[in-house]
Design an enzyme around this catalytic site. Structure first.
Site, PDB file in Angstrom:
ATOM      1  N   CYS A 100      32.182  43.357  41.609  1.00 49.13           N
ATOM      2  CA  CYS A 100      32.814  42.760  42.701  1.00 49.13           C
ATOM      3  C   CYS A 100      33.158  43.501  43.894  1.00 49.13           C
ATOM      4  O   CYS A 100      34.313  44.464  43.290  1.00 49.13           O
ATOM      5  CB  CYS A 100      34.240  42.059  41.713  1.00 49.13           C
ATOM      6  SG  CYS A 100      35.003  41.053  42.122  1.00 49.13           S
ATOM      7  N   CYS A 118      36.968  43.067  44.446  1.00 53.91           N
ATOM      8  CA  CYS A 118      38.184  43.943  43.458  1.00 53.91           C
ATOM      9  C   CYS A 118      37.934  45.237  43.918  1.00 53.91           C
ATOM     10  O   CYS A 118      39.335  45.841  43.759  1.00 53.91           O
ATOM     11  CB  CYS A 118      36.933  43.694  41.729  1.00 53.91           C
ATOM     12  SG  CYS A 118      37.225  42.313  42.000  1.00 53.91           S
TER      13      CYS A 118
END
Length: 233
Positions: free
Chosen positions: A151, A154
């Site tokens: 991700c 993230c």
């Protein structure tokens, strides 16, 4: 005549096995997915729902199956069921294209469905986590960062939270939870985390003060940190 019937009765299964392909659960699941996709294209969502349900029943850990089932539930406005299927797609997909698509679909769900759960059990859990993460035996304001290595947002959040750890030191507990690690599934389920990244901000008593889904920006994160830090004074 009876003897002939008995012979046919015992021989017929063998003869059929020579001409019919053996049953394959995975193959049957693929066929169900194909039929379901065709129904989706035609807008026949209830028929697609039946096909996708059959597919995941035959292949319970099929990321694609859970993704498609989640999508069709959402088309039918059964968002709660859709959420559960999309979560399973992320869990079983481990960063695959289908898992990432499930995460995108989850972002579109109504806000109240993707809000992390809070209550006595999560408060108790947060208190344990904050004390275990260092800084003495006293519970502290805590940020739980639910993330995955695949991700990109993230990674941006990680950089910001690392700066916050340096700035606030022992006043703040920052806990990272990899959603692809099976050991973390109980924690993920307890907070009922859906899409990632999800940040959960807790005060010194373990109560969820706020949360964010996606990348909210550094200014918004710092604002939420100041709120929970005020609770620890």
């Amino acid at each position: 005549m009876r003897k002939l019937v008995r012979i046919i009765f015992f021989v017929m299964p063998y003869l059929l096995s020579l001409f019919l392909p053996p049953f394959n659960a995975a193959g049957a699941a693929v066929d169900s997915l194909t039929c379901g996709k065709q129904c989706m294209k035609r807008g026949q969502y209830k028929h697609a729902l039946s096909d996708f349900q059959m597919a995941v029943k035959k292949s319970p850990k099929s990321c694609e199956g859970h993704l498609l089932l989640g999508q069709v539930y959402c088309k039918l406005k059964q968002y709660k069921n859709g959420k559960e299927q999309l979560r399973l797609a992320i869990r079983y997909g481990h960063g695959s294209t289908n898992a990432q698509q499930a995460n995108v679909e989850m972002m579109k769900l109504p806000q109240e469905l993707i809000a992390p759960k809070t209550g006595p059990e999560t408060q108790k859990l947060a208190t344990i986590l904050s004390t275990q993460s260092g800084g003495g035996n006293s519970p502290r304001p805590t940020v739980i960062d639910f993330y995955a290595t695949w991700c990109n947002p993230c990674q941006q959040l990680h950089t910001i939270l690392e700066k916050a750890k340096v700035e606030y030191g022992d006043k703040l507990a920052v806990i990272r939870v990899d959603v692809d690690d099976e050991k973390n599934q109980n924690l993920i389920d307890q907070y009922d985390v859906s899409p990632i990244p999800t940040l959960v901000y807790l005060d010194a008593h373990g109560q969820v003060v706020s949360f964010s889904v996606g990348y909210p920006g550094e200014a918004a994160i710092n604002q939420e940190l100041k709120k929970i830090l005020a609770s620890g004074l």
